[in-house]
Design a protein around this motif. Structure first.
Motif, PDB file in Angstrom:
ATOM      1  N   LEU A  33      -8.762   9.534  -2.023  1.00  0.00           N
ATOM      2  CA  LEU A  33      -7.866   8.789  -2.919  1.00  0.00           C
ATOM      3  C   LEU A  33      -8.264   7.318  -2.978  1.00  0.00           C
ATOM      4  N   ASP A  34      -8.452   6.815  -4.180  1.00  0.00           N
ATOM      5  CA  ASP A  34      -8.683   5.390  -4.429  1.00  0.00           C
ATOM      6  C   ASP A  34      -7.763   5.008  -5.579  1.00  0.00           C
ATOM      7  N   VAL A  35      -6.644   4.390  -5.251  1.00  0.00           N
ATOM      8  CA  VAL A  35      -5.618   4.066  -6.238  1.00  0.00           C
ATOM      9  C   VAL A  35      -6.170   3.185  -7.354  1.00  0.00           C
TER      10      VAL A  35
ATOM     11  N   GLN B 237       0.816  -1.209   0.000  1.00  0.00           N
ATOM     12  CA  GLN B 237       0.000   0.000   0.000  1.00  0.00           C
ATOM     13  C   GLN B 237       0.857   1.270   0.000  1.00  0.00           C
TER      14      GLN B 237
ATOM     15  N   ASP C 198       0.716   6.585   1.602  1.00  0.00           N
ATOM     16  CA  ASP C 198       0.022   5.381   2.040  1.00  0.00           C
ATOM     17  C   ASP C 198      -1.281   5.321   1.251  1.00  0.00           C
ATOM     18  N   ALA C 199      -1.324   4.465   0.254  1.00  0.00           N
ATOM     19  CA  ALA C 199      -2.476   4.394  -0.646  1.00  0.00           C
ATOM     20  C   ALA C 199      -3.740   3.893   0.050  1.00  0.00           C
ATOM     21  N   SER C 200      -3.583   3.223   1.176  1.00  0.00           N
ATOM     22  CA  SER C 200      -4.762   2.697   1.866  1.00  0.00           C
ATOM     23  C   SER C 200      -5.574   3.786   2.556  1.00  0.00           C
TER      24      SER C 200
ATOM     25  N   TYR D 117       3.736   3.845  -1.481  1.00  0.00           N
ATOM     26  CA  TYR D 117       4.456   4.316  -2.661  1.00  0.00           C
ATOM     27  C   TYR D 117       5.450   5.360  -2.178  1.00  0.00           C
TER      28      TYR D 117
ATOM     29  N   ILE E  66       2.668   6.321  -9.198  1.00  0.00           N
ATOM     30  CA  ILE E  66       1.629   7.323  -8.976  1.00  0.00           C
ATOM     31  C   ILE E  66       2.328   8.666  -9.106  1.00  0.00           C
TER      32      ILE E  66
ATOM     33  N   LYS F 210       5.819   1.785  -6.037  1.00  0.00           N
ATOM     34  CA  LYS F 210       5.529   0.780  -5.008  1.00  0.00           C
ATOM     35  C   LYS F 210       6.791   0.123  -4.535  1.00  0.00           C
TER      36      LYS F 210
ATOM     37  N   LYS G 278      -1.821   7.652 -12.664  1.00  0.00           N
ATOM     38  CA  LYS G 278      -1.073   6.413 -12.476  1.00  0.00           C
ATOM     39  C   LYS G 278      -0.503   5.981 -13.814  1.00  0.00           C
TER      40      LYS G 278
ATOM     41  N   GLY H 193      -4.533   7.499   2.096  1.00  0.00           N
ATOM     42  CA  GLY H 193      -4.261   8.801   1.483  1.00  0.00           C
ATOM     43  C   GLY H 193      -3.258   9.665   2.226  1.00  0.00           C
TER      44      GLY H 193
END
Length: 182
Positions: A103-105, A22, A55-57, A24, A143, A182, A138, A59
């Protein structure tokens, strides 16, 4: 019972991979600032070694830049920046800690989308709340986050001597380009 041990052990081994997946990050983020005034010498610098983690989980984003990493076209200007304005020996870094709203990757595409980012910018020993609309896209495993905002040196207790105050903008434009992997 033995089988349960193996399942628990396998889950424990995979947990870090799930959480790590999660995040980047980059150590080559590009930050620029522009404080030029028309009819005077350009007051601008670039730092190509900013670190950032997303932290993509949830934001959450954090960015760190070493202040003496900013490069100017004129060496003397860089020296004055480090010694007199940013006082990099006393305040060596600038940080931003914030959050990318909504944010929703999984929904990111190669077409940049606008997201609000809100957080705290700490520089020269002072912290100020910053809100910006960033463009996020992306590309493969990367990202890309780009944007910009303005700050006043006075908000960070950075004094511009009266002698040069007409040569330095009252508001400094800060832009960023972060390609996180990542």
């Amino acid at each position: 019972m033995k089988r349960l041990k193996y399942i628990v052990l396998l889950l424990l081994m995979l947990c870090p991979l799930v959480f790590y997946g999660q995040k980047y990050n980059t150590r080559a983020g590009v930050l620029k600032f522009e404080a030029s005034v028309a009819s005077f010498e350009e007051v601008a610098a670039e730092n190509k070694s900013a670190s950032a983690i997303l932290d993509a989980s949830n934001g959450e984003i954090a960015v760190l830049a070493l202040m003496n990493g900013f490069r100017f076209k004129v060496a003397l200007m860089e020296e004055h920046f480090n010694e007199n304005y940013a006082e990099t020996s006393k305040y060596p870094k600038a940080t931003f800690k914030g959050k990318v709203e909504g944010l929703d990757v999984a929904k990111l595409t190669s077409e940049p989308q606008a997201f609000n980012i809100t957080g705290d910018l700490t520089m020269h020993g002072k912290t100020k709340k910053i809100t910006d609309t960033a463009k996020i896209s992306k590309s493969g495993n990367n990202i890309i986050i780009t944007g910009g905002f303005q700050v006043k040196p006075a908000d960070f207790d950075i004094e511009v001597p009266k002698m040069v105050s007409k040569k330095v903008a009252e508001k400094v434009t800060i832009t960023y380009n972060l390609s996180l992997t990542k």
